[in-house]
Design an enzyme around this catalytic site. Structure first.
Site, PDB file in Angstrom:
ATOM      1  N   ASP A 173       4.961 -11.795  -8.247  1.00 54.66           N
ATOM      2  CA  ASP A 173       3.598 -12.284  -8.445  1.00 54.66           C
ATOM      3  C   ASP A 173       3.274 -13.411  -7.466  1.00 54.66           C
ATOM      4  O   ASP A 173       3.922 -14.456  -7.482  1.00 54.66           O
ATOM      5  CB  ASP A 173       3.451 -12.790  -9.880  1.00 54.66           C
ATOM      6  CG  ASP A 173       2.009 -13.022 -10.287  1.00 54.66           C
ATOM      7  OD1 ASP A 173       1.099 -12.914  -9.431  1.00 54.66           O
ATOM      8  OD2 ASP A 173       1.788 -13.309 -11.481  1.00 54.66           O
ATOM      9  N   ARG A 183      -1.967  -8.432  -7.664  1.00 52.69           N
ATOM     10  CA  ARG A 183      -1.174  -7.254  -7.301  1.00 52.69           C
ATOM     11  C   ARG A 183      -1.833  -5.933  -7.666  1.00 52.69           C
ATOM     12  O   ARG A 183      -1.895  -5.017  -6.835  1.00 52.69           O
ATOM     13  CB  ARG A 183       0.210  -7.335  -7.949  1.00 52.69           C
ATOM     14  CG  ARG A 183       1.038  -8.484  -7.423  1.00 52.69           C
ATOM     15  CD  ARG A 183       2.305  -8.657  -8.205  1.00 52.69           C
ATOM     16  NE  ARG A 183       2.011  -9.175  -9.553  1.00 52.69           N
ATOM     17  CZ  ARG A 183       2.932  -9.376 -10.483  1.00 52.69           C
ATOM     18  NH1 ARG A 183       4.195  -9.078 -10.246  1.00 52.69           N
ATOM     19  NH2 ARG A 183       2.598  -9.875 -11.662  1.00 52.69           N
ATOM     20  N   CYS A 212      -0.689  -5.041 -13.585  1.00 54.40           N
ATOM     21  CA  CYS A 212       0.072  -6.275 -13.405  1.00 54.40           C
ATOM     22  C   CYS A 212      -0.302  -7.198 -14.572  1.00 54.40           C
ATOM     23  O   CYS A 212      -0.690  -6.708 -15.630  1.00 54.40           O
ATOM     24  CB  CYS A 212      -0.175  -6.908 -12.027  1.00 54.40           C
ATOM     25  SG  CYS A 212      -1.821  -7.608 -11.762  1.00 54.40           S
TER      26      CYS A 212
END
Length: 147
Positions: A118, A15, A9
């Site tokens: 996100d 994440r 990420c």
């Protein structure tokens, strides 16, 4: 055979750690598979976000040892499979290391090519949404990894 999986990420604190540790847990019966994570613009050496850690812990996963690290051309080259959270991440990875193009996919490939938004600096519901997508995506990847 995918023996080394890298989850990517941006900062490597929300994440990708959730993806890394969930996938690790789901593949504990396959000790030959290594699952790691990194960030395109990593917050190097920072622990996972406290809400990401909380959600993982609530689901029986301990990610307390996680420390963010930067994705590098070498790290990308060592992976057999690279799972990114967004299309933009794939483009950045391909710029960083064009040779990885054939082994980079969205984490959400098998759930309709879904991107995982996100949740950084957002409230718990944003993290819960990201966690749910990552959980579904890791489940969907298992049939390709668990051979």
């Amino acid at each position: 055979m995918f023996n080394r999986i890298l989850v990517v990420c941006v900062g490597n604190i929300c994440r990708s750690p959730m993806g890394e540790y969930l996938l690790r847990q789901k593949l504990t019966h396959r000790p030959e598979i290594t699952v790691e994570s990194a960030g395109i613009s990593a917050l190097v050496d920072k622990p996972a976000d406290s809400m990401a850690l909380t959600l993982l812990e609530e689901n029986g996963v301990n990610a307390g040892e996680h420390r963010a690290r930067q994705a590098t051309e070498t790290l990308l080259g060592q992976a057999d499979l690279i799972l990114a959270m967004e299309e933009g991440h794939l483009r950045q990875l391909h710029k960083m290391a064009p040779q990885v193009r054939g082994k980079t996919f969205l984490m959400g490939k098998w759930i309709g090519d879904r991107e995982v938004p996100d949740p950084y600096k957002q409230q718990r519901p944003a993290f819960e949404h990201a966690y749910k997508l990552i959980d579904q995506a890791t489940d969907a990847w298992l049939k390709y990894l668990d051979k």
